[in-house]
Design a protein around this motif. Structure first.
Motif, PDB file in Angstrom:
ATOM      1  N   LEU A  13       0.832  -1.206   0.000  1.00 20.41           N
ATOM      2  CA  LEU A  13       0.000   0.000   0.000  1.00 20.41           C
ATOM      3  C   LEU A  13       0.867   1.256   0.000  1.00 20.41           C
ATOM      4  O   LEU A  13       0.598   2.218  -0.730  1.00 20.41           O
ATOM      5  CB  LEU A  13      -0.915  -0.018   1.220  1.00 20.41           C
ATOM      6  N   ALA A  14       1.936   1.243   0.795  1.00 19.45           N
ATOM      7  CA  ALA A  14       2.797   2.420   0.896  1.00 19.45           C
ATOM      8  C   ALA A  14       3.539   2.700  -0.404  1.00 19.45           C
ATOM      9  O   ALA A  14       3.596   3.857  -0.859  1.00 19.45           O
ATOM     10  CB  ALA A  14       3.794   2.232   2.042  1.00 19.45           C
ATOM     11  N   ILE A  15       4.092   1.680  -1.030  1.00 21.65           N
ATOM     12  CA  ILE A  15       4.885   1.935  -2.240  1.00 21.65           C
ATOM     13  C   ILE A  15       3.987   2.236  -3.441  1.00 21.65           C
ATOM     14  O   ILE A  15       4.382   2.993  -4.333  1.00 21.65           O
ATOM     15  CB  ILE A  15       5.846   0.760  -2.530  1.00 21.65           C
ATOM     16  N   ILE A  16       2.787   1.675  -3.480  1.00 17.83           N
ATOM     17  CA  ILE A  16       1.853   2.035  -4.556  1.00 17.83           C
ATOM     18  C   ILE A  16       1.436   3.493  -4.410  1.00 17.83           C
ATOM     19  O   ILE A  16       1.409   4.262  -5.383  1.00 17.83           O
ATOM     20  CB  ILE A  16       0.623   1.106  -4.540  1.00 17.83           C
ATOM     21  N   LYS A  17       1.128   3.901  -3.186  1.00 22.16           N
ATOM     22  CA  LYS A  17       0.787   5.302  -2.950  1.00 22.16           C
ATOM     23  C   LYS A  17       1.951   6.223  -3.302  1.00 22.16           C
ATOM     24  O   LYS A  17       1.751   7.315  -3.834  1.00 22.16           O
ATOM     25  CB  LYS A  17       0.397   5.500  -1.480  1.00 22.16           C
ATOM     26  N   GLU A  18       3.167   5.779  -2.997  1.00 19.55           N
ATOM     27  CA  GLU A  18       4.337   6.604  -3.290  1.00 19.55           C
ATOM     28  C   GLU A  18       4.441   6.903  -4.786  1.00 19.55           C
ATOM     29  O   GLU A  18       4.726   8.043  -5.187  1.00 19.55           O
ATOM     30  CB  GLU A  18       5.598   5.892  -2.800  1.00 19.55           C
TER      31      GLU A  18
END
Length: 683
Positions: A322-327
């Protein structure tokens, strides 16, 4: 060499054994070149020997690193790069002989204190040993040299493979939390080697089937293969495993076939618009039992794309994805919002984002027992959460224009030297960047506006974290206790609030019409101005009285009784989504009321002062300005905010500032007792 006597032993070693050798020159020549620039600085900048020694170390290190970065992958693999840069940080922390003497005295004092340790239980001793460093402890004992946050941040400003300059301090805090916020060489060396391993691993990943990646598109994470954990896609009531691949432009899911994968489904993350990715829960027959999935929603999809990351004990994998997709999504929004159209600047931002994700992968391997918070290693995900993060992004966009992407130590050049990408910069484009002497850029002590903004945001984040810690106790209460607390706190206002809510929502049309008519008459007669002014001054007087009586010192918690003639119904349906939502609303309301109480009794003096000043200002305005105009304006705002036009022109930045201010208010703890009370009591 007389001009180097002011340097410490480690600084002399760095300058002579590392920098001069790497540059294939003599130390005297480096000193002469530095002297010529140092003399140009104003006296207030170049006045003391401490500054002179540090700037000389910075100057030599920057020149040497420009050579080292051209073959960085090989030097990371054999450990020479980590040793070289770590010694540079040691030299930066203690550049002069006076610093070295002070450091030796501190070290001797620490050793003496270790000889007479305080008595602790075996359990306490085990708790103090960080699990992350359990396999490195023997090395840390033998090599006691370590560096602090400022030295690490300085190194990040020179070499982005270590950390990005804008989030270097957050990265350092996370990496060194188990070791008292000091970075030891074994951990630093292992971190860089994990980065190298991660890059080599990503280079081996296969391109998604049926997809041709763009020249500047690179694979950043893959799961769902035979050698990694499963990824499952949910479509309605059916589920299908497959391989999930993330690049700096898109997300690809390849469903598993009988022999090979099917053609990949592409989710373009570079497009702007009403696209979102958020956590989700999955389970058999659609029951939200397992909180380890994400859902991607966009206008192009008829229904959200649900991807599950099965994990037995936690949702760490889901949170990581979730964090790297949002990034990636935030990065493209950043480039679009600030109109970064220059190819050099856009690719530099891509490179910095890619390196951030790689560092996160490396940190997860390093801190495998206790995975770190993903946002601490990412740029845009971090500043999306950080107070005043939007200000930092504005400064980042401005600073991006000054970056020399052709420099050997820039993010884009580093990716190329790590064999992660091909060169995205032509020689002609590099020439246009300018001939700025980056080796001398560190000679000025003036703090950049970007660094100043980041430091202010960090301080506010700490204040907000302290304030939020006061709300954790309330969030742990059950639904019955939360409802009871809310009932007791709202008892004096409950009936009035319900009636007023019905009026505002037109639940009682006749009463609403009467209310509007009465309001208009009051405005026409101009009776309300003095009443509101008196009310504001009365509230301020009560707050001053509460402060003088030191209620904030005596009111450390609010006591609410659970005694009742009726038995408490057991929460047998607490897992249901509807009841969870009600529970959250109740908790939020309790916290809001307790924050207001904290302001009233000056439990948080800064916020109370702001409220008091604001209410005095309101009192002055309503006392001097004809009230009919003020009330007409307020009435117009109240009825227009619910309209589509009002929502469209709302001040998002103002709402963000107000939310950050509200989050920074601590609350008074609440203790629930089982004896009858007339009203909530302060102890």
């Amino acid at each position: 060499m007389a001009n180097l006597k002011h340097l410490s032993t480690v600084a002399n070693d760095v300058v002579q054994k590392y920098c001069a050798q790497k540059l294939d020159t003599r130390v005297d020549e480096l000193a002469e070149e530095f002297e010529s620039e140092w003399k140009k600085l104003p006296p207030e900048t170049s006045g003391d020997g401490y500054s002179y020694s540090r700037k000389f170390v910075e100057f030599c290190s920057a020149k040497a690193l420009a050579v080292v970065c051209q073959n960085i992958q090989e030097k990371i693999s054999d450990g020479s790069f980590s040793r070289f840069t770590f010694d540079m940080m040691l030299a930066w922390e203690a550049p002069s002989s006076a610093d070295e003497e002070a450091s030796m005295e501190c070290l001797a004092k620490e050793k003496h204190e270790r000889k007479t340790p305080a008595k602790v239980t075996k359990k306490e001793e085990e708790d103090e040993i960080p699990l992350f460093y359990s396999d490195l402890m023997p090395l840390l004992v033998d090599n006691e040299q370590n560096v602090g946050e400022d030295a690490f941040a300085w190194m990040a400003s020179l070499v982005p493979v270590v950390a990005d300059p804008v989030n270097a301090r957050f990265t350092f805090e996370t990496l060194t939390a188990p070791t008292g916020y000091r970075l030891h060489f074994p951990a630093y060396d292992k971190f860089l080697k994990e980065i190298d391993k991660c890059i080599k691993h990503l280079q081996k990943q296969a391109t998604p089937k049926g997809v041709e990646l763009a020249d500047d598109e690179f694979i950043l994470h893959v799961e769902g293969t035979a050698s990694s954990q499963r990824v499952v896609r949910h479509i309605g009531g059916t589920s299908w495993p497959g391989r999930l691949t993330l690049t700096n432009y898109a997300l690809y899911f390849e469903a598993s076939g009988l022999v090979t994968y099917e053609d990949a489904l592409k989710i373009d993350l570079s497009k702007n618009g009403e696209r979102s990715v958020k956590p989700a829960s999955t389970g058999p027959w659609g029951a939200p039992l397992f909180d380890n999935a994400i859902v991607y929603e966009s206008p192009e999809l008829s229904e959200g794309l649900v991807l599950e990351f099965p994990e037995v004990t936690s949702s760490t994998r889901r949170d990581h994805w979730l964090a790297i997709i949002k990034e990636i999504m935030f990065m493209h929004r950043f480039l679009s919002k600030y109109k970064v159209e220059c190819q050099l600047q856009a690719w530099e931002m891509h490179a910095r984002t890619i390196l951030g994700i790689i560092r996160l992968h490396a940190a997860r391997e390093l801190l495998r027992i206790s995975p770190p918070a993903p946002t601490k290693f990412l740029i845009f995900a971090l500043f999306d959460e950080l107070p005043k993060g939007d200000y930092i992004l504005e400064e980042l966009a401005e600073s991006l224009k000054k970056v020399n992407s052709g420099h050997p130590c820039s993010a884009s050049s580093t990716l190329k030297d790590l064999n992660m990408s091909q060169s995205m910069i032509s020689s002609a484009e590099v020439k246009e960047v300018g001939e700025e002497n980056v080796y001398l850029s560190g000679l000025h002590d003036n703090q950049s506006s970007l660094e100043t903004t980041i430091n202010q945001a960090r301080e506010e984040e700490k204040d907000i974290a302290i304030a939020k810690a006061t709300t954790e106790g309330l969030k742990e209460e059950g639904i019955a206790e939360s409802a009871l607390v809310l009932k007791e706190l709202l008892k004096p206002l409950q009936s009035g609030l319900l009636w007023f809510q019905d009026i505002l929502t037109w639940e009682r049309p006749a009463a609403t019409i009467i209310f509007i008519a009465a309001t208009l008459i009051t405005i026409y007669k101009e009776w309300i101005g003095k009443a509101i002014a008196c009310f504001c001054l009365w509230v301020v007087a009560k707050m001053v009285e509460a402060r003088r009586e030191r209620i904030n010192e005596r009111c450390n918690e609010i006591v609410v009784s659970t005694a009742s003639d009726q038995s408490t119904m057991e929460s047998i349906v607490s897992a249901q989504h509807g009841l969870q939502t009600v529970h959250k609303v109740v908790q939020t309301t309790n916290i809001a009321l307790l924050k207001i109480w904290s302001i009233f009794v000056s439990k948080t003096r800064k916020h109370a002062d702001m409220v008091m000043i604001g209410m005095i200002g309101i009192a002055m305005i309503v006392a001097m300005v004809p009230m009919k105009f003020i009330i007409m304006f307020i009435t117009l705002c109240c009825f227009s905010t619910a309209s589509k036009l009002g929502k469209r022109v709302g001040n998002k930045q103002g709402n963000r500032r107000l939310k950050e201010w509200w989050d920074s208010i601590p609350v008074i703890p609440v203790r629930v007792v089982d004896k009858p009370l007339d009203s909530p009591t302060c102890n």
